[in-house]
Write a protein that holds these residues in place. Structure first.
Motif, PDB file in Angstrom:
ATOM      1  N   THR A 154       0.804  -1.268   0.027  1.00  0.00           N
ATOM      2  CA  THR A 154      -0.046  -0.008  -0.007  1.00  0.00           C
ATOM      3  C   THR A 154       0.778   1.044   0.052  1.00  0.00           C
ATOM      4  O   THR A 154       2.196   1.151   0.463  1.00  0.00           O
ATOM      5  CB  THR A 154      -0.894   0.082   1.326  1.00  0.00           C
ATOM      6  OG1 THR A 154      -0.108   0.167   2.307  1.00  0.00           O
ATOM      7  CG2 THR A 154      -1.611  -1.348   1.241  1.00  0.00           C
ATOM      8  N   GLN A 207       2.367   1.775   3.370  1.00  0.00           N
ATOM      9  CA  GLN A 207       3.764   0.641   3.691  1.00  0.00           C
ATOM     10  C   GLN A 207       4.781   1.011   3.066  1.00  0.00           C
ATOM     11  O   GLN A 207       5.912   0.874   3.450  1.00  0.00           O
ATOM     12  CB  GLN A 207       2.965  -0.582   3.343  1.00  0.00           C
ATOM     13  CG  GLN A 207       2.125  -1.237   4.104  1.00  0.00           C
ATOM     14  CD  GLN A 207       1.437  -2.629   3.644  1.00  0.00           C
ATOM     15  OE1 GLN A 207       1.591  -2.923   2.406  1.00  0.00           O
ATOM     16  NE2 GLN A 207       0.966  -3.428   4.494  1.00  0.00           N
ATOM     17  N   ASN A 217      -5.694   7.842  -0.396  1.00  0.00           N
ATOM     18  CA  ASN A 217      -5.398   6.605  -1.261  1.00  0.00           C
ATOM     19  C   ASN A 217      -4.328   5.922  -0.525  1.00  0.00           C
ATOM     20  O   ASN A 217      -3.664   4.937  -1.116  1.00  0.00           O
ATOM     21  CB  ASN A 217      -4.946   7.175  -2.502  1.00  0.00           C
ATOM     22  CG  ASN A 217      -6.136   7.870  -3.162  1.00  0.00           C
ATOM     23  OD1 ASN A 217      -6.090   9.109  -3.310  1.00  0.00           O
ATOM     24  ND2 ASN A 217      -7.021   7.199  -3.641  1.00  0.00           N
ATOM     25  N   GLY A 244      -3.960   3.928   1.692  1.00  0.00           N
ATOM     26  CA  GLY A 244      -4.257   2.550   2.184  1.00  0.00           C
ATOM     27  C   GLY A 244      -4.486   1.766   0.873  1.00  0.00           C
ATOM     28  O   GLY A 244      -4.644   0.270   1.095  1.00  0.00           O
ATOM     29  N   ASP A 245      -4.422   2.183  -0.141  1.00  0.00           N
ATOM     30  CA  ASP A 245      -4.567   1.398  -1.420  1.00  0.00           C
ATOM     31  C   ASP A 245      -3.311   0.752  -2.002  1.00  0.00           C
ATOM     32  O   ASP A 245      -2.212   1.351  -1.735  1.00  0.00           O
ATOM     33  CB  ASP A 245      -5.444   2.091  -2.377  1.00  0.00           C
ATOM     34  CG  ASP A 245      -6.491   2.876  -2.272  1.00  0.00           C
ATOM     35  OD1 ASP A 245      -7.338   2.114  -1.237  1.00  0.00           O
ATOM     36  OD2 ASP A 245      -7.031   3.781  -2.727  1.00  0.00           O
ATOM     37  N   THR A 246      -3.355  -0.317  -2.413  1.00  0.00           N
ATOM     38  CA  THR A 246      -2.113  -0.934  -3.078  1.00  0.00           C
ATOM     39  C   THR A 246      -1.744  -0.037  -4.244  1.00  0.00           C
ATOM     40  O   THR A 246      -2.408   0.349  -5.023  1.00  0.00           O
ATOM     41  CB  THR A 246      -2.373  -2.439  -3.628  1.00  0.00           C
ATOM     42  OG1 THR A 246      -3.473  -2.379  -4.558  1.00  0.00           O
ATOM     43  CG2 THR A 246      -2.703  -3.146  -2.399  1.00  0.00           C
TER      44      THR A 246
END
Length: 237
Positions: free
Chosen positions: A91, A94, A126, A128-130
């Motif tokens: 993400t 990350q 965004n 938290g999105d991959t």
């Protein structure tokens, strides 16, 4: 902050992409690197970033030799390519924490800067999105945030405005100048000559691997526009 001395880089089959170039950038300067496609801009930038080896010359970052102390130099550099390759299975948040972990960025500093720049570039929702779901522009913004959270001494950017929406491009220009006000040096290539003319303290124009103009913006362009000077130099055979 950055000093290049007699740098040359030859690719296999004898193509000399960079031919004995020299330039220097002081702390707190914005330096524009201009040239046509294939002129040697990206090769030079990859040499500065330590991605490409070079057979002649030397590069110094903050007084340290890139040949003798590549790790020390890279700790002072944040490099953003024109098409960043990111870990797409992660993400956004990350990835940013991964970069901050590598450079030992404190939790307090990283949280402050990630929130700040994610809001500026409008991708906070965004994170938290991959990354695989991101557009090119969003990936470019994420790469910029990962560099900015490090608060580097030298920012090296290859075509930083490609893929960015106008608001984000305007924010990048403001951030560049703010960072320079705090002592960071910014070295970037661009095809957007109007941006370079307004933003840069110094500039170099490269043609066929050789520097054909180098100096302050006023020294290079004189009473003409940067576009006129550039076209005259690159069309002069």
């Amino acid at each position: 902050m950055l000093k290049i001395q007699n740098l040359s880089k030859t690719y296999p089959k004898g193509k000399k992409a960079v031919d004995n170039i020299s330039l220097s950038i002081n702390p707190g300067e914005v330096f524009g690197f201009i040239g046509h496609n294939g002129a040697g801009k990206t090769t030079t930038i990859k040499c500065i970033a330590g991605i490409l080896d070079f057979e002649e010359g030397e590069i110094f970052v903050n007084g340290n030799s890139l040949r003798k102390d590549p790790i020390g130099c890279k700790q002072d550099i944040a490099y953003i390519p024109d098409n960043p390759d990111l870990y797409e299975q992660m993400t956004g948040v990350q990835f940013l924490n991964f970069i901050c972990d590598i450079y030992n960025i404190s939790e307090e500093q990283r949280n402050k800067d990630i929130n700040k720049y994610a809001e500026i570039f409008q991708i906070k929702n965004n994170l938290g999105d991959t990354i695989s779901t991101y557009s090119h522009g969003m990936k470019q913004k994420l790469a910029l945030i990962s560099a900015l959270t490090r608060r580097p001494k030298l920012m090296v950017l290859d075509e930083p405005f490609v893929g960015l929406d106008p608001k984000a491009a305007h924010s990048v220009k403001q951030i560049m100048r703010e960072m320079c006000d705090h002592g960071t040096s910014v070295f970037f290539s661009t095809h957007v000559l109007e941006v370079a003319e307004k933003l840069c303290d110094h500039i170099a124009i490269i043609k066929d691997g050789k520097i054909v103009a180098y100096g302050t913006m006023e020294e290079v362009k004189g009473n003409s526009s940067l576009e006129d000077v550039f076209l005259e130099l690159v069309n002069n055979e």
